[in-house]
Design a protein around this motif. Structure first.
Motif, short mmCIF file in Angstrom:
data_model
loop_
_atom_site.label_atom_id
_atom_site.label_comp_id
_atom_site.label_asym_id
_atom_site.label_seq_id
_atom_site.Cartn_x
_atom_site.Cartn_y
_atom_site.Cartn_z
N ASP A 1 0.82 -1.22 0.00
CA ASP A 1 0.00 0.00 0.00
C ASP A 1 0.85 1.26 0.00
OD1 ASP A 1 -2.30 -1.47 -0.06
OD2 ASP A 1 -2.77 -1.27 2.07
N LEU B 1 0.82 4.21 -2.81
CA LEU B 1 0.58 5.62 -2.51
C LEU B 1 1.73 6.49 -2.99
CD1 LEU B 1 -1.03 5.30 1.05
CD2 LEU B 1 -2.17 5.88 -1.09
N GLU C 1 1.12 6.90 -6.57
CA GLU C 1 0.05 7.89 -6.77
C GLU C 1 0.63 9.30 -6.86
OE1 GLU C 1 -3.81 9.80 -4.42
OE2 GLU C 1 -2.32 8.58 -3.37
N CYS D 1 -4.84 7.97 -9.99
CA CYS D 1 -4.46 8.37 -8.63
C CYS D 1 -5.59 8.07 -7.63
CB CYS D 1 -4.14 9.87 -8.58
SG CYS D 1 -2.55 10.29 -9.33
N ILE D 2 -6.81 8.40 -8.02
CA ILE D 2 -7.96 8.14 -7.14
C ILE D 2 -8.19 6.64 -6.98
CG2 ILE D 2 -10.46 8.43 -6.85
CD1 ILE D 2 -10.16 11.13 -8.29
N GLU E 1 -5.59 5.43 -4.57
CA GLU E 1 -5.90 5.87 -3.22
C GLU E 1 -7.06 5.08 -2.62
OE1 GLU E 1 -7.41 9.90 -1.00
OE2 GLU E 1 -6.07 10.15 -2.71
N THR E 2 -8.03 4.69 -3.48
CA THR E 2 -9.18 3.92 -3.00
C THR E 2 -8.76 2.53 -2.54
OG1 THR E 2 -10.62 5.10 -4.56
CG2 THR E 2 -11.47 3.05 -3.63
N TYR F 1 -9.64 4.22 4.99
CA TYR F 1 -10.01 5.56 5.48
C TYR F 1 -10.52 5.40 6.91
CZ TYR F 1 -9.54 7.87 0.99
OH TYR F 1 -9.03 8.41 -0.16
N HIS G 1 -12.11 16.92 -0.59
CA HIS G 1 -10.90 16.39 0.01
C HIS G 1 -9.90 17.50 0.35
CE1 HIS G 1 -8.15 16.84 -3.51
NE2 HIS G 1 -9.29 16.88 -4.17
N ARG H 1 -5.16 13.70 1.25
CA ARG H 1 -5.72 12.35 1.30
C ARG H 1 -6.79 12.22 2.38
NH1 ARG H 1 -0.13 9.68 0.61
NH2 ARG H 1 0.02 9.38 -1.64
N LYS I 1 -6.80 9.02 5.35
CA LYS I 1 -6.22 7.81 4.78
C LYS I 1 -5.16 7.25 5.71
CE LYS I 1 -6.49 5.90 1.41
NZ LYS I 1 -7.09 4.62 1.00
#
Length: 207
Positions: A94, A98, A101, A147-148, A151-152, A157, A178, A181, A198
Motif C-alpha cells: 500500500d 501511494l 500515486e 491516482c484516485i 488511493e481507493t 479511510y 478532500h 488524502r 487515509k
C-alpha cells in the motif's frame, strides 16, 4: 514470509502427490511456467487458487504460507503469525502504491502545465494549440483517475467520528471533497459523514 521455503515446500508436496509441474498446472487451469515460478521463489500462488492448490497437495493454507507441515499444537499460533506477515506485506504494498500515486500526480500535472506553456509561447496554429491542450487535459484526467483508484485501493479511510477503518467505493472517493488524502466520506459503520483520513496501518479489527 520466506518465498524460497514456500517454493521448496510446494515442490516437495507436489512430488509427494505424484504430480509433475504440468499436471499440477493442468488441474489448476494455469501454465506450468507459473508452477515453476512458485517453486523457484519467483512468485507466490494467487489467492484465487490458493485453496484449490492446498486441496490438491493435501495441505492447509496455513502450512502453505509457513512452508512446512505444522503440528496441531502450534497451529493457531502459526496462523496468527502468518496473518501478521500478510498484513505487513499489504501495508508495504500500500505504501508503494501511494508513492506511485504521488509520482503519477506530479507527472500528470507537469504534462498539463508544460502543454499550456507551450501553446502560450510557441508559434502554433489555433487548431494545433487546441489539440495540444485537449490531449494534455485528457492525459491529466487519466492520471487523476489512476491516482484516485490507487488511493481507493491502498490502505483504509479512518472515520473522523467513530474511528472505524473502511474501504469506500471508487465513486464515493471520486466525488468526495478532500484535503490531500483526507476526504469527506460517509462511514459504513456509524452512517455519519466526516473528514476521514487515509491510513495504511490498520488498528481496527473490524476492517
Amino acid at each position: 514470509m520466506d518465498q524460497i521455503k514456500i517454493g521448496r515446500f510446494i515442490a516437495k508436496c507436489r512430488k509427494e502427490a505424484g504430480l509433475t509441474q504440468a499436471q499440477l498446472a493442468e488441474k489448476l487451469l494455469i501454465t506450468d511456467r507459473a508452477v515453476s515460478k512458485w517453486e523457484r521463489a519467483k512468485s507466490m500462488p494467487d489467492s484465487s487458487i490458493m485453496l484449490e492448490l492446498c486441496e490438491i497437495l493435501g495441505i492447509s493454507v496455513n502450512e502453505l504460507l509457513t512452508g512446512e507441515r505444522i503440528d496441531m499444537t502450534d497451529y493457531n499460533k502459526q496462523a496468527e503469525l502468518n496473518l501478521i506477515k500478510l498484513q505487513k506485506q499489504k501495508e508495504k504494498s500500500d505504501r508503494l502504491l501511494l508513492t506511485a500515486e504521488v509520482v503519477i500526480g506530479i507527472i500528470s500535472t507537469i504534462i498539463l502545465i508544460a502543454s499550456i506553456l507551450a501553446t502560450a509561447y510557441m508559434d502554433f496554429g489555433v487548431l494545433a494549440k487546441v489539440s495540444v491542450i485537449l490531449i494534455s487535459v485528457f492525459l491529466f484526467l487519466i492520471g487523476v483517475t489512476f491516482c484516485i483508484l490507487i488511493e481507493t485501493k491502498a490502505g483504509y479511510y479512518k472515520c473522523g467520528k467513530c474511528g472505524y477503518e473502511y474501504e469506500p467505493s471508487f465513486k464515493a472517493v471520486f466525488f468526495a471533497m478532500h484535503k490531500g488524502r483526507t476526504r469527506y466520506l460517509k462511514c459504513p459503520h456509524c452512517n455519519k459523514k466526516s473528514w476521514s483520513k487515509k491510513v495504511v496501518e490498520t488498528t481496527d479489527t473490524e476492517t
